[in-house]
Scaffold this motif. Structure first.
Motif, short mmCIF file in Angstrom:
data_model
loop_
_atom_site.label_atom_id
_atom_site.label_comp_id
_atom_site.label_asym_id
_atom_site.label_seq_id
_atom_site.Cartn_x
_atom_site.Cartn_y
_atom_site.Cartn_z
N ILE A 155 28.10 -98.29 65.49
CA ILE A 155 28.60 -96.93 64.83
C ILE A 155 30.15 -96.65 65.27
CG2 ILE A 155 27.76 -94.59 64.82
CD1 ILE A 155 25.59 -96.42 63.68
N ALA A 156 30.63 -96.25 64.04
CA ALA A 156 32.08 -95.86 64.14
C ALA A 156 32.22 -94.10 64.36
CB ALA A 156 32.69 -96.17 63.07
N PRO A 157 33.13 -93.71 64.91
CA PRO A 157 33.24 -92.23 64.98
C PRO A 157 33.37 -91.63 63.55
CG PRO A 157 35.07 -93.46 66.45
CD PRO A 157 34.22 -94.48 65.35
N CYS A 158 32.99 -90.31 63.83
CA CYS A 158 32.82 -89.53 62.52
C CYS A 158 34.19 -89.49 61.57
CB CYS A 158 32.53 -87.99 62.99
SG CYS A 158 31.64 -87.16 61.31
N SER A 159 34.13 -89.86 60.54
CA SER A 159 35.37 -89.90 59.59
C SER A 159 35.86 -88.31 59.22
CB SER A 159 35.03 -90.72 58.31
OG SER A 159 34.06 -89.95 57.60
N ASP A 160 37.04 -88.55 58.91
CA ASP A 160 37.65 -87.18 58.51
C ASP A 160 36.97 -86.54 57.46
OD1 ASP A 160 39.55 -87.35 60.53
OD2 ASP A 160 41.23 -88.04 59.32
N ALA A 161 36.56 -87.25 56.53
CA ALA A 161 35.94 -86.73 55.07
C ALA A 161 34.52 -86.12 55.71
CB ALA A 161 35.64 -87.69 54.33
N ALA A 162 33.81 -86.88 56.55
CA ALA A 162 32.45 -86.44 57.00
C ALA A 162 32.53 -85.16 57.89
CB ALA A 162 31.86 -87.61 57.79
N LYS A 163 33.73 -85.20 58.66
CA LYS A 163 34.15 -83.74 59.63
C LYS A 163 33.99 -82.76 58.61
CE LYS A 163 36.40 -86.11 63.40
NZ LYS A 163 37.60 -86.23 64.07
N LYS A 164 34.93 -82.69 57.44
CA LYS A 164 34.97 -81.62 56.74
C LYS A 164 33.42 -81.16 56.20
CE LYS A 164 39.62 -82.71 55.04
NZ LYS A 164 40.33 -83.05 54.00
N VAL A 165 32.80 -82.02 55.82
CA VAL A 165 31.29 -81.80 55.42
C VAL A 165 30.58 -81.32 56.52
CG1 VAL A 165 28.82 -82.60 54.48
CG2 VAL A 165 31.23 -83.75 53.82
N VAL A 166 30.64 -81.46 57.79
CA VAL A 166 29.90 -80.89 59.05
C VAL A 166 30.56 -79.69 59.14
CG1 VAL A 166 29.50 -81.22 61.37
CG2 VAL A 166 29.32 -83.27 59.69
N ASP A 167 31.77 -79.36 59.28
CA ASP A 167 32.29 -78.12 59.71
C ASP A 167 31.85 -77.01 58.45
OD1 ASP A 167 34.16 -79.35 61.22
OD2 ASP A 167 35.86 -79.36 60.15
N LYS A 168 31.94 -77.47 57.19
CA LYS A 168 31.19 -76.47 56.08
C LYS A 168 30.06 -76.09 56.39
CE LYS A 168 31.71 -74.06 52.53
NZ LYS A 168 32.46 -72.71 52.41
N ALA A 169 29.14 -77.16 56.77
CA ALA A 169 27.78 -76.97 56.89
C ALA A 169 27.37 -75.99 58.20
CB ALA A 169 27.05 -78.22 57.03
N MET A 170 28.21 -76.22 59.22
CA MET A 170 28.09 -75.53 60.35
C MET A 170 28.37 -74.02 60.03
SD MET A 170 29.68 -77.96 63.36
CE MET A 170 29.24 -76.74 64.96
N GLU A 171 29.36 -73.88 59.19
CA GLU A 171 30.00 -72.39 58.88
C GLU A 171 28.73 -71.81 58.25
OE1 GLU A 171 33.22 -70.41 56.04
OE2 GLU A 171 33.54 -72.58 56.41
N LEU A 172 28.05 -72.27 57.10
CA LEU A 172 27.14 -71.94 56.35
C LEU A 172 25.86 -71.62 57.23
CD1 LEU A 172 27.50 -74.20 53.14
CD2 LEU A 172 27.91 -71.59 53.28
N ALA A 173 25.65 -72.17 58.49
CA ALA A 173 24.64 -71.98 59.15
C ALA A 173 24.97 -70.85 60.01
CB ALA A 173 24.13 -73.29 59.80
N GLY A 174 26.10 -70.51 60.22
CA GLY A 174 26.42 -69.47 61.18
C GLY A 174 26.76 -70.13 62.67
N LEU A 175 26.90 -71.41 62.79
CA LEU A 175 27.31 -71.81 64.10
C LEU A 175 28.66 -71.85 64.55
CD1 LEU A 175 24.96 -75.00 63.82
CD2 LEU A 175 24.33 -72.92 64.67
#
Length: 292
Positions: free
Chosen positions: A272-292
């Motif tokens: 398993i490789a560290p989270c890519s920059d592209a995936a980090k952006k997806v996670v950041d947006k999803a966390m924002e939408l979830a209110g985390l």
């Protein structure tokens, strides 16, 4: 024992070793946030890259910290029946409450082989068993007729299944064959809401690693039949469900956890490789939408 929001716990690493202090804090946070059970050494826990000593230690720490407050369902599966039996016995010694037994991977056993494998383990272990069907990872698929037969043979031992096949029709088939007391658990966060309508009782969750309270609230609402609240929470969580697989799991979950807690490192183990920059952006947006 098998219901509600059950995180498949990520295993924290730091400097390439198991970070026991972070794991203890992580488990406390999960319990305080309302998780109804804990799964150490599942897929999200990177069990495939833990050595045997680490595997057993992770389970032991989880059981020690949980201290009976919520059930610990220990990942003990293997593609080798004897190794699975060893893990199962060590899990019981460590204080686990139940076993999560994945279908043997790589070997590609027949349904007859699966019956023999799980029967062998059920006859030689004392803890309740949750089967784990995830054909996308194992290639082997535990078919509904095999699930029903295993429950028929061991009605007081093989009590549950975590199904990550993506085929919701199986919930109905297995409910009709094994009866309503056979506890079916989702293995796919995005399908959990639909699963409740068909008879599932909860989810062994990736997303609950990152949003344990939201997931616990969602499962409570769905379990009580409050589908208006459950739908609202599901839509808040849905982008996060998808984001957890924006890169190879559990890299996105660990990245998200490192944003939430400075004591949880984003480290993963090869391959398993560290989270890519592209995936980090997806996670950041999803966390924002979830209110985390």
């Amino acid at each position: 024992m098998f219901s509600g929001s059950i995180p498949a716990l990520a295993t924290p690493f730091r400097d390439e070793t198991f970070d026991e202090d972070a794991y203890r804090r992580f488990i406390e946070w999960q319990i305080e946030s309302g998780s109804s059970g804990l799964v150490p050494c599942g897929t999200t826990g990177e069990s495939a890259t833990l050595d045997n000593d680490e595997h057993h230690r992770v389970i032991a720490v989880c059981a020690e910290v949980a201290a009976g407050r919520v059930p610990v369902i220990a990942g003990a599966g293997s593609n080798d029946t004897q190794t699975a039996l060893w893990h199962a016995k060590e899990a019981q010694i460590a204080g686990a409450d139940a076993l999560l037994l994945v279908a043997p991977y790589y070997n590609r056993p027949s349904q007859e082989g699966l019956l023999a494998h799980f029967s062998y383990l059920a006859e030689r272990t004392e803890l309740p068993i949750m089967l784990y069907n995830v054909p996308g990872r194992t290639v082997t698929d535990i078919l509904p007729e095999t699930v029903v037969e295993l429950h028929r043979r061991f009605p007081e031992k093989i009590l549950s299944i975590k199904d990550a096949s993506g085929d919701l029709s199986r919930v109905v088939t297995q409910r009709m064959g094994a009866g309503p007391d056979f506890c079916q658990i989702s293995g796919d966060d995005p399908l959990a809401l639909a699963g409740y309508a068909l008879g599932q009782k909860g989810c062994v969750s990736v997303t609950a690693n990152v949003a344990p309270k939201l997931c616990a609230d969602f499962h409570k609402a769905a379990g009580e039949g409050d589908f208006a609240t459950a739908r609202e929470l599901n839509e808040r969580l849905y982008p996060l469900h998808k984001a957890m697989f924006a890169d190879a799991s559990p890299a996105p979950a660990k990245y998200a956890l490192s944003k939430l807690h400075d004591w949880f490192a984003p480290d993963v183990r090869l391959p398993i490789a560290p989270c890519s920059d592209a995936a980090k952006k997806v996670v950041d947006k999803a966390m924002e939408l979830a209110g985390l």
